[in-house]
Design an enzyme around this catalytic site. Structure first.
Site: not given
Ligand code: SAM
Length: 281
Positions: A141, A159, A161
């Protein structure tokens, strides 16, 4: 006889932990980016854990997904183009697509495995993935936003991690600056901003970085989320233009079902606790 098994997430610094009793571990893998586990719990349905941190449970994900999407969508005057950075479980995407004004919703998660596992273990969150307005991209992202043209999106929902590993770069001024540059005139960014009880320093730094990147208007909303540290979570909206009012009439007259969000919850989520006001003063 089966021994009781518990999944426990410890919170370093807060010296606390949250546990869920589980029947069995359904899946475990090391993806290219992170360690993913899925449990079948006794009381919360399925649970997704990434790098030891709870992400999503069947029972309580609605708090988070609804509060990450509806408040910002009812604050923007006319949201048509929405990007979700992260959000691989697809729950936020599903909520965003409930808004009929939305013409395009792009979910950009770095890790395709999160979405593929959500399709198996959280199919109810993925039921709008085939909506013709939805697009799923599997790239970083940070790069997506950096490469975007000016005025390409109305709302960016981060949204992600926690700010470690691949998500670290989603919590700094350079990223917010790139978001500012590709947002339209009334553009808004909303990011999950952890717990005000446990992570006030992070929220302060995040708000400071958002302001420094050019967002003149900030609003932190609060909501319950029992599987996350402290059980009390927040989201911070950063706006190019005023956030003082949301579209209360449209919210009160929303034409879709929610489980938590409504116009009164929206108003209540904007109330700022005393310690929070002092901390951001
Ligand atoms: N609701 C959750 C929380 O607050 O703990 C977040 C859930 S969601 C599954 C988080 C997502 O962020 C993951 O699927 C992860 O792969 C994604 N993510 C982490 N770093 C990212 C990045 N640099 N670009 C896009 N997605 C990313």
């Amino acid at each position: 006889m089966n021994e009781t098994q518990w999944f426990t997430e410890e919170v370093p610094g807060a010296e606390s932990a949250f546990s869920l009793k589980y029947k069995k571990k359904l899946h475990e893998e090391q993806s290219e980016f992170q360690h993913i586990e899925i449990y079948e719990t006794e009381g919360f349905g399925n649970l997704m854990v990434i790098d030891g941190c709870t992400m999503v449970s069947t029972r309580d994900n609605f708090f988070y997904h609804e509060m990450m999407s509806h408040p910002v969508l009812f604050t923007h005057p006319d949201p048509k183009r929405v990007w979700i950075i992260g959000g691989g479980d697809c729950g936020t995407l599903k909520e965003v697509l409930k808004h009929r004004s939305v013409e395009q919703a792009v979910q950009i998660d770095i890790d395709e495995r999160v979405t593929r596992l959500a399709e198996i273990y959280f199919p109810e969150l993925c039921e709008s993935n085939n909506d013709p307005r939805a697009e799923l991209k599997f790239i970083d992202g940070i790069k997506w936003v950096k490469d975007a043209a000016p005025n390409s999106v109305d709302i960016i929902i981060v949204d992600s991690t926690d700010p470690i590993g691949p998500a670290e770069g989603l919590f700094n001024e350079a990223f917010y600056h790139d978001c500012f540059a590709c947002l339209s005139e009334h553009g808004m960014l909303v990011q999950q901003s952890e717990s005000a009880l446990y992570h006030m320093k992070l929220i302060g730094e995040m708000r400071h970085a958002m302001s420094s990147a050019g967002f003149a208007h900030l609003q932190t909303l609060f909501f319950p989320q029992c599987i996350y540290p402290s059980g009390w979570w927040s989201a911070t909206i950063a706006g190019k233009t005023s956030l003082n009012q949301f579209r209360e009439l449209d919210s009160a007259d929303k034409r879709f079902d929610t489980t938590y969000y409504n116009v009164d919850i929206h108003r209540a989520a904007l109330a700022q606790p005393e310690f929070f006001k002092r901390a951001i003063a």
